[in-house]
Motif scaffolding. Structure first.
Motif, PDB file in Angstrom:
ATOM      1  N   TYR A  21       1.199  -1.140   0.085  1.00  0.00           N
ATOM      2  CA  TYR A  21       0.074  -0.068  -0.272  1.00  0.00           C
ATOM      3  C   TYR A  21       1.015   1.485  -0.229  1.00  0.00           C
ATOM      4  CZ  TYR A  21      -3.717  -3.171   0.910  1.00  0.00           C
ATOM      5  OH  TYR A  21      -4.763  -3.657   0.492  1.00  0.00           O
ATOM      6  N   GLY A  25      -1.294   4.835  -0.782  1.00  0.00           N
ATOM      7  CA  GLY A  25      -1.333   4.997   0.608  1.00  0.00           C
ATOM      8  C   GLY A  25      -0.665   6.129   0.461  1.00  0.00           C
ATOM      9  N   LEU A 230      -1.646  -3.651  -5.417  1.00  0.00           N
ATOM     10  CA  LEU A 230      -2.501  -4.714  -4.857  1.00  0.00           C
ATOM     11  C   LEU A 230      -2.437  -6.548  -5.386  1.00  0.00           C
ATOM     12  CD1 LEU A 230      -5.499  -2.654  -4.102  1.00  0.00           C
ATOM     13  CD2 LEU A 230      -3.224  -2.715  -2.961  1.00  0.00           C
ATOM     14  N   TRP A 246      -7.033  -3.386   3.860  1.00  0.00           N
ATOM     15  CA  TRP A 246      -7.310  -2.684   3.184  1.00  0.00           C
ATOM     16  C   TRP A 246      -8.658  -1.952   3.892  1.00  0.00           C
ATOM     17  CZ3 TRP A 246      -6.976   0.707  -0.626  1.00  0.00           C
ATOM     18  CH2 TRP A 246      -7.960   1.777  -1.241  1.00  0.00           C
ATOM     19  N   VAL A 250      -6.642   0.820   6.125  1.00  0.00           N
ATOM     20  CA  VAL A 250      -5.390   1.661   4.377  1.00  0.00           C
ATOM     21  C   VAL A 250      -7.020   2.517   4.824  1.00  0.00           C
ATOM     22  CG1 VAL A 250      -5.109   1.950   2.637  1.00  0.00           C
ATOM     23  CG2 VAL A 250      -4.371   0.061   4.175  1.00  0.00           C
TER      24      VAL A 250
END
Length: 621
Positions: A21, A25, A230, A246, A250
């Motif tokens: 991520y 992110g 991912l 996730w 996230v």
């Protein structure tokens, strides 16, 4: 036992947080800034802010949560993911008619190379630009500092990331916690921004702004960059930890931060110049710049590791010439280093940073490669669902249409940015596509030419046994791609030295369209005659061939080798361009150049150099 499993799952989920991520992110650093940048001319009104926020929110839900995590992650090739892995899976489902799928898969791979050049540049630049929010006096130092960080990142690649990699998860955990905290701080000042959860705000924005609304999608998509990671990293962590990270950590942190930035823009319209850093109180700015720089370095590391992995897959599948591949970890097979790719990327990233100067200019170049890969993924995964999982066409066709209704507008909104920098990843992607298809077609043509010149193997073996030449002690191993013709190195040895070894082994190493091969399925040993043997060795596209390993596995099947009594014979072809039908002259020139610069088979297959004999052969293309 259950407690241990939960603890292991938590550890893997934390590791996935650090690697998977990083890219998506760090998108809050620049996404809203670009949505309200001067090139779109959007006024800071509640309707516009809520409209943009709604598009971002539902983009994350529809593209990342539903498409990738709920659907695409199901398309695993023995646990592995990624665009070339998906291409191999789709081709296997379709069969010999899958050349079109191979073409679009390679284009997706090319787009990934374009994305990798821009991701480190825009991420690190956007983080370091936070210094300008502290004081404009730092502006002259932003570019040199970003270049220093990026150069250091590429310099450490040859040492591997096993030691610093342990910090990735905790640092990214802290990063997402900071995103959430900043978001809550912003939302507290204007909770009305949460109304953007209603998709009607996004739909209304698109229809009321016409062309500007469509162009705004080119900036909104920046929030989705990294979605492909991912899927690409599924083999390292598994689908469940990626989904857990996730949905439970996230996604909530990202949504809170975007809402907080929207609230900050509404409260202070001048904050749109850099809403992420304006969210933070003055005392937290410097720590936040340091944390965001660390996060962007981690994001960059993830895509660099990804391109190393993609390159090895391309080499193994026969789409790129052999390259030096170094393993940087004794424990993790996936941690590799490819010097040629590393230094090429460093040169490209430095050039990009110097050329574009700031993250806003780079945003114009970002997106076209990402959205192009999204479109290709949708086509390939629906092909797998139809032909591989045997879903009814009545289900797959509407599903593909639904995916393309989202992906194509995002792609087209970025296509219009070609003259604003979008030409760069497109050029890199097309260049990588040309290299990969030229190498594949060139190798196919070369094999055709060699087969035309080859002597059938069966008759040759019978003749050698019936009328043997002078025999010498030891074993001769001839590496060959063909299983039907006599290796050219064997013919040249017989012609010039007029001898045969007492044991002749014809070894063929094949790359399969699966990531890994089980050890008990790796080697097949077949005796062709009293003194001729065939060894077939199979490797997955995420593995590196090793001749010593093959010999050890042969020994387990009763065929032992004394290394000091074994010689390896390889053909080294000198390619000569001709006017025969095959490839166009410019592609022949490119293929010959790539062949000359390919890593020697001795080094790639890890054959002891003091046991190798190379026999030259001229081949007319």
């Amino acid at each position: 036992m259950q407690a241990q499993n939960k603890q292991a799952l938590a550890g893997i989920t934390l590791a996935a947080l650090g690697v998977v991520y990083g890219d998506i992110g760090t998108s809050p650093l620049y996404t809203l800034k670009e949505c309200f940048s001067p090139h779109l001319g959007l006024a800071v009104t509640p309707a516009n802010v809520l409209g943009i926020l709604s598009l971002i929110v539902w983009g994350l839900i529809l593209v990342v949560s539903l498409k990738y995590l709920s659907f695409v992650l199901r398309a695993d090739n023995r646990g592995e993911g990624g665009i070339l892995t998906l291409m191999a899976l789709a081709r296997r489902c379709v069969g010999p008619r899958g050349w079109m799928l191979a073409a679009i898969g390679l284009m997706g791979g090319g787009f990934f190379y374009g994305e990798v050049v821009i991701t480190p540049a825009i991420s690190v630049l956007s983080a370091v630009e936070g210094l300008e929010v502290i004081t404009p006096a730092f502006k002259p130092y932003v570019l040199p500092l970003a270049l220093t960080v990026l150069t250091g990142l590429f310099l450490i690649q040859k040492h591997g990331t096993a030691s610093v990699g342990k910090l990735f998860g905790p640092v990214m955990m802290l990063w997402f916690a900071a995103l959430a905290a900043l978001g809550v701080h912003g939302i507290a000042g204007n909770p009305a921004v949460l109304a953007a959860l209603n998709p009607l705000w996004g739909i209304e924005f698109l229809f009321s702004h016409g062309a500007i609304g469509f162009l705004a999608l080119g900036s909104v998509v920046l929030a989705l960059t990294g979605a492909e990671a991912l899927y690409a990293d599924m083999g390292h962590f598994g689908a469940r930890p990626i989904r857990l990270a996730w949905f439970f950590y996230v996604l909530p942190a990202l949504l809170l931060n975007y809402f907080g930035q929207g609230a900050e823009i509404l409260a202070s319209p001048e904050a749109r110049a850099n809403p992420f850093f304006h969210l933070a109180p003055q005392w937290a700015l410097l720590p936040l710049v340091i944390l965001s720089t660390c996060a962007t370095v981690i994001a960059s590391q993830a895509v660099i590791s990804g391109v190393f992995s993609l390159t090895r897959q391309a080499v193994q599948l026969g789409y790129l010439p052999r390259m030096e591949i170094t393993h940087t970890s004794d424990n993790e097979i996936g941690q590799i280093y490819i010097p040629l790719i590393n230094w090429g990327l460093l040169a490209a990233v430095i050039m990009v940073v110097i050329m574009f100067q700031n993250s806003s200019a780079l945003a114009g170049a970002y997106g076209i490669a990402v959205t192009g890969t999204m479109v290709i993924t949708s086509i390939l995964v629906c092909t797998v669902a139809w032909r591989g999982w045997h879903w009814p066409l009545a289900v797959v066709a509407p599903l593909l249409v639904a995916l393309l209704v989202i992906d194509l507008p995002l792609f087209l909104a970025n296509v219009v940015k070609i003259f604003a920098g979008g030409w760069l990843p497109l050029l890199i992607g097309i260049g990588a596509f040309i290299l990969m298809t030229t190498w594949k077609q060139g190798r196919h043509l070369l094999m055709q030419r060699l087969n035309e010149m080859a002597i059938p193997l069966d008759g040759f073996v019978e003749n050698m046994e019936a009328y043997p030449p002078e025999r010498v002690q030891g074993t001769a191993v001839f590496l060959t791609n063909s299983t039907h013709g006599v290796p050219h190195a064997l013919l040249h040895n017989l012609k010039h030295n007029k001898v045969l070894h007492e044991r002749v082994v014809l070894m063929t190493i094949r790359a399969e369209e699966v990531p890994y091969i089980e050890e008990d399925e790796r080697v097949e040993v077949l005796q062709l005659s009293g003194s001729f043997w065939r060894v077939m060795a199979y490797y997955g596209f995420k593995e590196t061939p090793d001749v010593q390993q093959i010999l050890d596995l042969c020994a387990a099947q009763g065929m032992t080798f004394e290394l000091m009594d074994t010689s390896f014979f390889l053909s080294r072809e000198t390619l000569i361009q001709t006017e025969r039908e095959g490839m166009s002259p410019w592609r022949e020139t490119l293929f010959v150049w790539m062949s000359r610069n390919a890593l020697r088979a001795t080094d790639f297959f890890q054959i002891p150099t003091n046991r190798v004999v190379e026999m030259g052969a001229q081949v007319e293309l």
